[in-house]
Design a protein around this motif. Structure first.
Motif, short mmCIF file in Angstrom:
data_model
loop_
_atom_site.label_atom_id
_atom_site.label_comp_id
_atom_site.label_asym_id
_atom_site.label_seq_id
_atom_site.Cartn_x
_atom_site.Cartn_y
_atom_site.Cartn_z
N LYS A 31 0.83 -1.20 0.00
CA LYS A 31 0.00 0.00 0.00
C LYS A 31 0.87 1.25 0.00
O LYS A 31 0.58 2.22 -0.72
N MET A 34 2.34 1.72 -3.46
CA MET A 34 1.33 2.20 -4.41
C MET A 34 1.02 3.67 -4.20
O MET A 34 0.88 4.43 -5.16
N LEU A 35 0.91 4.10 -2.95
CA LEU A 35 0.65 5.51 -2.67
C LEU A 35 1.80 6.37 -3.16
O LEU A 35 1.57 7.41 -3.80
N TRP A 37 3.93 5.65 -5.56
CA TRP A 37 3.89 5.65 -7.02
C TRP A 37 2.79 6.58 -7.53
O TRP A 37 3.00 7.34 -8.48
N HIS A 38 1.64 6.54 -6.89
CA HIS A 38 0.52 7.36 -7.33
C HIS A 38 0.87 8.85 -7.22
O HIS A 38 0.62 9.63 -8.13
N ILE A 39 1.44 9.24 -6.11
CA ILE A 39 1.82 10.64 -5.90
C ILE A 39 2.90 11.04 -6.88
O ILE A 39 2.82 12.09 -7.53
N SER A 41 3.68 9.72 -9.79
CA SER A 41 3.21 9.73 -11.17
C SER A 41 2.30 10.92 -11.44
O SER A 41 2.22 11.40 -12.56
N ALA A 42 1.62 11.41 -10.41
CA ALA A 42 0.74 12.57 -10.61
C ALA A 42 1.53 13.80 -10.99
O ALA A 42 1.03 14.67 -11.72
N THR A 45 1.85 14.39 -14.79
CA THR A 45 0.68 14.64 -15.63
C THR A 45 0.46 16.13 -15.79
O THR A 45 0.93 16.94 -15.00
#
Length: 62
Positions: A31, A34-35, A37-39, A41-42, A45
């Motif tokens: 978890k 993943m968090l 990676w999510h931050i 990768s944002a 964008t």
């Protein structure tokens, strides 16, 4: 639904281990990864910085 498999012991992915209490540490580490990676990768964008640092009352979609 979330899945977690031991691919060495179960290459056919037949037994979902996500709710196995013995793997709570593994779940927590996944978890966290993943968090992160999510931050991360944002930030790659379009317009991500404005959405992340906007105030709660802001309307970032406008």
């Amino acid at each position: 639904m979330v899945h977690l498999f031991d691919l060495m012991a179960d290459p056919g992915e037949r037994k979902n281990l996500w709710n196995d209490p013995a793997l709570a540490g593994v779940k927590s580490a996944l978890k966290d990864r993943m968090l992160t990676w999510h931050i991360d990768s944002a930030f790659h964008t379009r317009d991500a910085r404005r959405r992340i640092v906007s105030s709660p009352g802001d309307k970032p979609w406008q």
